[in-house]
Enzyme design. Structure first.
Site, PDB file in Angstrom:
ATOM      1  N   SER A   1       5.345  -0.964   4.175  1.00 18.59           N
ATOM      2  CA  SER A   1       5.462  -2.048   4.677  1.00 18.59           C
ATOM      3  C   SER A   1       5.579  -3.176   3.035  1.00 18.59           C
ATOM      4  O   SER A   1       4.676  -3.132   2.611  1.00 18.59           O
ATOM      5  CB  SER A   1       4.203  -2.597   5.483  1.00 18.59           C
ATOM      6  OG  SER A   1       4.281  -1.578   6.544  1.00 18.59           O
TER       7      SER A   1
ATOM      8  N   GLU B   1      -8.748  -1.239   5.843  1.00 20.23           N
ATOM      9  CA  GLU B   1      -7.691  -1.379   6.693  1.00 20.23           C
ATOM     10  C   GLU B   1      -8.097  -1.456   8.217  1.00 20.23           C
ATOM     11  O   GLU B   1      -7.680  -2.192   8.837  1.00 20.23           O
ATOM     12  CB  GLU B   1      -6.819  -0.308   6.555  1.00 20.23           C
ATOM     13  CG  GLU B   1      -5.546  -0.128   7.584  1.00 20.23           C
ATOM     14  CD  GLU B   1      -4.576   0.955   7.200  1.00 20.23           C
ATOM     15  OE1 GLU B   1      -4.803   1.988   6.641  1.00 20.23           O
ATOM     16  OE2 GLU B   1      -3.398   0.783   7.526  1.00 20.23           O
TER      17      GLU B   1
ATOM     18  N   SER C   1       1.274   6.682   2.334  1.00 17.70           N
ATOM     19  CA  SER C   1       2.037   7.622   3.212  1.00 17.70           C
ATOM     20  C   SER C   1       3.172   8.331   2.594  1.00 17.70           C
ATOM     21  O   SER C   1       4.127   7.588   1.581  1.00 17.70           O
ATOM     22  CB  SER C   1       2.515   7.045   4.678  1.00 17.70           C
ATOM     23  OG  SER C   1       1.611   6.545   5.138  1.00 17.70           O
TER      24      SER C   1
ATOM     25  N   GLN D   1       0.941  -1.254   0.131  1.00 16.59           N
ATOM     26  CA  GLN D   1       0.069   0.093  -0.084  1.00 16.59           C
ATOM     27  C   GLN D   1       1.014   1.313  -0.007  1.00 16.59           C
ATOM     28  O   GLN D   1       1.345   1.534   1.001  1.00 16.59           O
ATOM     29  CB  GLN D   1      -0.873  -0.113   1.430  1.00 16.59           C
ATOM     30  CG  GLN D   1      -1.687   1.258   1.628  1.00 16.59           C
ATOM     31  CD  GLN D   1      -2.045   1.499   3.020  1.00 16.59           C
ATOM     32  OE1 GLN D   1      -1.711   0.720   3.726  1.00 16.59           O
ATOM     33  NE2 GLN D   1      -3.277   2.166   3.210  1.00 16.59           N
TER      34      GLN D   1
ATOM     35  N   GLU E   1      -4.348   9.239  18.098  1.00 18.98           N
ATOM     36  CA  GLU E   1      -5.048  10.540  18.025  1.00 18.98           C
ATOM     37  C   GLU E   1      -6.079  10.792  16.724  1.00 18.98           C
ATOM     38  O   GLU E   1      -7.219  11.068  17.103  1.00 18.98           O
ATOM     39  CB  GLU E   1      -4.014  11.615  17.856  1.00 18.98           C
ATOM     40  CG  GLU E   1      -2.879  12.029  18.914  1.00 18.98           C
ATOM     41  CD  GLU E   1      -2.212  10.927  19.128  1.00 18.98           C
ATOM     42  OE1 GLU E   1      -1.506  10.130  18.181  1.00 18.98           O
ATOM     43  OE2 GLU E   1      -1.420  10.711  20.320  1.00 18.98           O
TER      44      GLU E   1
HETATM   45  C1  LIG Z   1       5.096   0.046  11.376  1.00 19.99           C
HETATM   46  C2  LIG Z   1       4.399   0.872  10.185  1.00 19.99           C
HETATM   47  C3  LIG Z   1       4.111   0.324   9.217  1.00 19.99           C
HETATM   48  C4  LIG Z   1       3.308   1.095   8.169  1.00 19.99           C
HETATM   49  N1  LIG Z   1       3.054   0.580   6.954  1.00 19.99           N
HETATM   50  C5  LIG Z   1       2.475   1.342   6.008  1.00 19.99           C
HETATM   51  C6  LIG Z   1       2.066   1.014   4.692  1.00 19.99           C
HETATM   52  O1  LIG Z   1       2.163  -0.319   4.367  1.00 19.99           O
HETATM   53  N2  LIG Z   1       1.665   2.202   3.850  1.00 19.99           N
HETATM   54  C7  LIG Z   1       1.525   3.059   4.176  1.00 19.99           C
HETATM   55  O2  LIG Z   1       1.137   3.841   3.201  1.00 19.99           O
HETATM   56  N3  LIG Z   1       2.008   3.695   5.163  1.00 19.99           N
HETATM   57  C8  LIG Z   1       2.255   2.675   6.326  1.00 19.99           C
HETATM   58  N4  LIG Z   1       2.577   3.301   7.516  1.00 19.99           N
HETATM   59  C9  LIG Z   1       2.437   4.882   7.612  1.00 19.99           C
HETATM   60  C10 LIG Z   1       1.355   5.208   8.664  1.00 19.99           C
HETATM   61  O3  LIG Z   1       0.101   5.084   7.983  1.00 19.99           O
HETATM   62  C11 LIG Z   1       1.691   6.646   8.942  1.00 19.99           C
HETATM   63  O4  LIG Z   1       2.731   6.935   9.792  1.00 19.99           O
HETATM   64  C12 LIG Z   1       0.609   7.230   9.925  1.00 19.99           C
HETATM   65  O5  LIG Z   1      -0.595   7.313   9.321  1.00 19.99           O
HETATM   66  C13 LIG Z   1       1.040   8.586  10.586  1.00 19.99           C
HETATM   67  O6  LIG Z   1       1.498   9.505   9.637  1.00 19.99           O
HETATM   68  P1  LIG Z   1       2.928  10.162   9.874  1.00 19.99           P
HETATM   69  O7  LIG Z   1       3.774   9.107  10.243  1.00 19.99           O
HETATM   70  O8  LIG Z   1       3.148  10.990   8.700  1.00 19.99           O
HETATM   71  O9  LIG Z   1       2.588  10.936  11.362  1.00 19.99           O
HETATM   72  P2  LIG Z   1       2.127  12.316  11.234  1.00 19.99           P
HETATM   73  O10 LIG Z   1       0.770  12.448  10.568  1.00 19.99           O
HETATM   74  O11 LIG Z   1       2.893  13.532  10.863  1.00 19.99           O
HETATM   75  O12 LIG Z   1       1.718  12.455  13.137  1.00 19.99           O
HETATM   76  C14 LIG Z   1       2.653  12.974  13.643  1.00 19.99           C
HETATM   77  C15 LIG Z   1       1.952  13.055  15.284  1.00 19.99           C
HETATM   78  O13 LIG Z   1       0.954  14.096  14.907  1.00 19.99           O
HETATM   79  C16 LIG Z   1      -0.345  13.719  15.450  1.00 19.99           C
HETATM   80  N5  LIG Z   1      -1.557  13.965  14.124  1.00 19.99           N
HETATM   81  C17 LIG Z   1      -1.480  14.312  12.998  1.00 19.99           C
HETATM   82  N6  LIG Z   1      -2.554  14.497  12.671  1.00 19.99           N
HETATM   83  C18 LIG Z   1      -3.267  14.872  13.793  1.00 19.99           C
HETATM   84  C19 LIG Z   1      -4.597  15.364  14.221  1.00 19.99           C
HETATM   85  N7  LIG Z   1      -5.411  15.808  12.888  1.00 19.99           N
HETATM   86  N8  LIG Z   1      -5.087  15.507  15.286  1.00 19.99           N
HETATM   87  C20 LIG Z   1      -4.284  15.269  16.087  1.00 19.99           C
HETATM   88  N9  LIG Z   1      -3.121  14.740  16.145  1.00 19.99           N
HETATM   89  C21 LIG Z   1      -2.608  14.568  14.888  1.00 19.99           C
HETATM   90  C22 LIG Z   1      -0.185  12.217  15.093  1.00 19.99           C
HETATM   91  O14 LIG Z   1      -1.301  11.592  15.959  1.00 19.99           O
HETATM   92  C23 LIG Z   1       1.013  11.908  15.643  1.00 19.99           C
HETATM   93  O15 LIG Z   1       1.062  11.899  16.911  1.00 19.99           O
HETATM   94  C24 LIG Z   1       3.187   2.459   8.313  1.00 19.99           C
HETATM   95  C25 LIG Z   1       3.617   3.124   9.737  1.00 19.99           C
HETATM   96  C26 LIG Z   1       4.190   2.175  10.583  1.00 19.99           C
HETATM   97  C27 LIG Z   1       4.723   2.861  11.745  1.00 19.99           C
END
Ligand SMILES: Cc1cc2nc3c(=O)[nH]c(=O)nc-3n(C[C@H](O)[C@H](O)[C@H](O)COP(=O)(O)OP(=O)(O)OC[C@H]3O[C@@H](n4cnc5c(N)ncnc54)[C@H](O)[C@@H]3O)c2cc1C
Lengths: 374, 407
Positions: free
Chosen positions: B166, B249, B134, B131, B376
């Site tokens: 992933s 998902e 991100s 997928q 969150e």
């Molecule tokens: C082990 C693992 C596997 C993954 N696998 C995949 C995959 O296969 N494919 C894929 O596409 N993605 C994948 N991801 C990505 C994952 O979906 C994102 O990391 C996740 O959605 C958070 O986005 P970010 O890392 O950009 O954090 P951010 O969105 O930048 O968030 C940072 C912090 O801000 C907070 N925050 C953000 N927006 C808000 C809001 N509106 N209100 C309150 N708090 C907020 C978050 O909760 C977090 O604490 C994976 C992540 C991990 C850790």
């Protein structure tokens, strides 16, 4: 997989909910809280008409012969309404105790009257600010006479019959027994005590040579009380869940309407996430309580664990929901005028009623250890 | 109230058990083998073999129609199968994203040729999917992605970067959300494609995670050509398509199986000496055990409530939305607490009780709280969808994507 209440049970729940919404709105809770009456007598009478008090009493003793699952749905609705009635004392505890351990004569004397609400029961264990243990229980039973002071006793003024935890002589756990007392006889003096939840009045009862009979055998008080509490814990859990949900929706409704900094407070995450956490805790409690209900109804071997888990989860949910409901309301939430107080008061009352969360966690782990060792 | 199977469910369970007994080994109670299994370099190969076996028997996707290689079964049958399979030592986890999210998205938007080509190999474990949502600048706010897809003749050219993908390093295909029109507000300018991960210009670089393993990747796209036939849904409708994926998902993400939980903690507490005696005799240890037990059971019985709805052919209630909010922090906290019980040696990852399983749980817990929707974001979802509270204020709502942040 059928992990849900039956359609009939859900219908009963709906019926009780409607009845309480109609006959026991918050202004009735407020009336009892503010006033002198021991409970909302007209609500109690209406519940008697619906046969609610006799739900788990066999037909032979004047009840409707249903069971614990029906009591669970009633309890949830009473909790939602913060109902100012002595149902938990009379039904979860005293009716159950007499049903289980009463002699035929005791059952005949009390169950029909408990079923139609003309008698009200109370369980009297506490003797002031400490756990009632073989060391601390002073109320004595000898030669058919009871002496000593119990305080606080839930619904103690309204009650006509009490199950009392007594010292019946001897040493250690075997020194405690349960005794059955007709409170309308002589030798019983009652005074109201001030509590955090005057919507459920509590009393101090002084026994002076009051006539009493043992219930369920001499020296078995500790064991019987534990058994009684397991079933009651499930029912209290449902009552707490009803209260928690009501407090949650009260907070949510207010959050949709109150504005601060140019928008409704329900649009701020600090409020949204708080209410989401209330929802999470309430659902965890509900799921645990369902399992407790199932074990209670089938007399399952897992009841002691299931009941303790339900009790711990539901106490956590209601305490949290009630306190965060006030927080969500801000200043108005701290006033006598607001309805937030009813849940805050009731949540603590219910949390401490049959032992607080710390004691139940301890019971839970003890039971888990025992199960894992087996 | 009971946990009993209906006669049909019982018959199905029996059939599944018989098949599993003939084709797999029952789990031993040996905890250390979890670790060895996770570290097995042959794991993917073994998983593919197992997936093929399952698919041949019709168990790979029980609710899918027979024409796609499913069993045409009910959700409750899927659950029964998973419950039974959990008692056997089988390699899982590589196909959840593909079969749980990507292929269902294709099914919702693509025609028979596409499905005829891709569904079966995915189901049999021949082709793995990932997928590609991100990006470095867009995770929670995934509609803010920047990877561009531009028209070029009868196809498209993709440029940009995905991250945290992933399994990208062993995947054959992926679904990728791209920006096709930066001149409109962010949700409106998106388009979804599926993509061959071996296309020229695609480069997956594994990212070493905090745990030391490298399960996710950054994926670079440099002038990657994609025919228009690989578009999933209409141009500009990518957000709608993405929501289909994300909905799947949320249904698919549960508690990862095979971790340590309260039973293991209880055992550890019994075997561990603190300064004042066995840990299990310590009141605060007991309090924690009770709290986590109640959470575990609460999640277990919440699932049973959902299953009951499914079993009756009803739509499950919103209660299932609490699962990850509870499970992920619990995983982290329980792991951390177990480590504390071990004293200073709690920092060691091998020669400690559980052979490092608690340490691993604590590590993975940190990621589980983020993956598939952060704590969150999930609370926002509960507040908005279950409690009907307003959405957060969105300053970027009516602004063209390429005007964002300019003021
Ligand atoms: C082990 C693992 C596997 C993954 N696998 C995949 C995959 O296969 N494919 C894929 O596409 N993605 C994948 N991801 C990505 C994952 O979906 C994102 O990391 C996740 O959605 C958070 O986005 P970010 O890392 O950009 O954090 P951010 O969105 O930048 O968030 C940072 C912090 O801000 C907070 N925050 C953000 N927006 C808000 C809001 N509106 N209100 C309150 N708090 C907020 C978050 O909760 C977090 O604490 C994976 C992540 C991990 C850790």
């Amino acid at each position: 997989m059928n992990f849900d209440f039956s359609d009939d049970q859900k219908m009963l729940k709906e019926q009780v909910r409607k009845f309480l919404a109609d006959k026991c709105p918050m202004k009735v809770v407020r009336r009892v809280l503010d006033g002198d009456e021991t409970h909302a007598a007209e609500v109690w009478a209406g519940m008697a008409e619906l046969g609610l008090m006799g739900t788990a009493i066999p037909e032979a003793y004047g009840g409707t012969g249903l069971g614990p699952l029906e009591l669970c749905v009633i309890a949830e609705e009473l909790g939602r309404a913060c109902a100012p009635v002595p149902f938990s004392s009379s039904v979860y505890l005293v009716t159950e105790a007499i049903k289980r351990w009463g002699s035929e004569a005791q059952k005949k004397a009390w169950l029909p009257r408990l079923a139609d609400g003309s008698a009200i029961g109370t369980l009297a264990t506490s003797e002031g600010p400490q756990a009632p243990t073989p060391k601390s229980v002073r109320v004595s039973f000898a030669d058919g006479k009871l002496n000593g002071i119990k305080v606080p006793v839930a619904d103690g003024e309204a009650a006509t019959v009490a199950v009392v935890l007594v010292n019946s002589g001897g040493t250690g756990a075997r020194s405690l027994s349960l005794a059955l007392v007709d409170l309308t006889n002589g030798g019983v003096a009652r005074t109201r005590v001030a509590t955090v939840d005057p919507a459920r009045k509590h009393a101090q009862i002084t026994f002076s040579d009051a006539k009493a009979e043992l219930l369920g055998g001499k020296g078995k008080g500790v064991q019987l009380l534990n058994e009684l509490y397991d079933g009651a814990a499930v029912l209290f859990a449902f009552e707490q869940i009803g209260g928690a949900e009501a407090a949650m929706w009260m907070g949510r409704d207010y959050a949709l309407q109150r504005q601060a900094f140019g928008r409704v407070i329900g649009s701020y995450q600090a409020i949204k996430h708080k209410l989401a956490d209330v929802y999470v805790k309430t659902e965890l409690a509900r799921s645990n309580a369902y399992y407790g209900a199932m074990m209670y109804a089938e007399g399952g071997a897992d009841l002691p664990i299931a009941a303790a888990a339900a009790r711990v989860a539901a106490t956590d949910a209601y305490d949290f929901a009630a306190q965060e409901n006030i927080q969500t309301h801000g200043g108005i939430g701290f006033t006598w005028e607001a309805d937030t107080q009813f849940h805050y008061r009731r949540s603590r009352l219910l949390a401490l009623a049959i032992g607080g969360p710390t004691a139940w966690k301890e019971k839970l782990v003890t039971r888990l250890e025992r199960k894992n060792a087996a | 109230m009971d946990f009993n199977d209906t006669p049909e469910e019982a018959a199905f369970r029996q059939q599944v058990r018989t098949w599993l007994d003939a084709n797999a080994t029952r789990k031993s109670d040996d905890k250390t083998s979890i670790r060895a299994r996770v570290d097995d370099p042959e794991l993917l190969k073994k998983a593919k073999v197992w997936q093929d076996k399952k698919a041949q028997a019709g168990y790979a996707r029980i609710t899918w129609p027979k024409e796609y290689g499913g069993l045409g079964g009910t959700p409750i049958q899927q659950v029964i199968y998973s419950q039974e399979e959990a008692n056997y030592l089988v390699p899982l986890g590589f196909f959840d994203i593909g079969l749980g999210m990507c292929i269902p998205t294709l099914m919702a938007y693509c025609g028979p040729e596409v499905l005829g080509r891709y569904v079966k190999p995915a189901l049999h474990g021949e082709e793995v999917w990932c997928q590609l949502f991100s990006e470095p600048a867009a995770g929670s706010d995934v509609a803010g992605i920047r990877t561009r897809a531009e028209r070029d003749g009868d196809g498209w050219v993709i440029n940009g970067q995905k991250v945290w993908t992933s399994g990208a390093h062993y995947s054959d295909y992926g679904i990728i959300i791209t920006r096709t029109d930066p001149g409109v507000p962010k949700h409106q300018g998106l388009t979804m494609f599926y993509i061959d991960m071996k296309s020229p210009g695609v480069e997956a670089r594994p990212i070493k995670q905090i745990s030391g393993a490298a399960n996710f990747n950054e994926v670079f796209f440099t002038n990657v050509r994609v025919p228009d036939s690989q578009r999933v849904g209409e141009v500009g409708q990518g957000w709608k398509v993405a929501l289909t994926t994300l909905m799947n998902e949320r249904l698919a993400v549960g508690t990862p199986a095979g971790g340590v939980d309260v039973d293991e903690l209880l055992e550890l507490a019994r075997d561990t000496e603190l300064e004042d005696g066995p840990a299990i005799r310590n009141a605060s240890v007991r309090g924690k055990i009770a709290e986590w037990y109640v959470q575990s059971q609460g999640l277990k019985y919440t699932k049973f409530r959902t299953l009951t709805s499914l079993s009756k052919g009803q739509q499950p209630g919103p209660e299932s939305s609490i699962a990850k909010i509870v499970a992920a922090p619990k995983m982290q906290d329980l792991g951390a607490f177990a480590m504390e019980l071990m004293g200073q040696a709690g920092i060691m990852t091998r020669d400690v009780p559980g052979a490092g399983a608690f340490q691993q749980q604590w590590m993975f817990g940190a990621g589980f709280r983020i993956a598939g929707g952060t704590d969150e974001i999930l609370r926002n979802i509960v507040a908005e969808r279950v409690l009907g509270l307003p959405q957060d204020i969105r300053v970027d709502k009516d602004v063209a994507f390429n005007e964002l942040g300019k003021k």
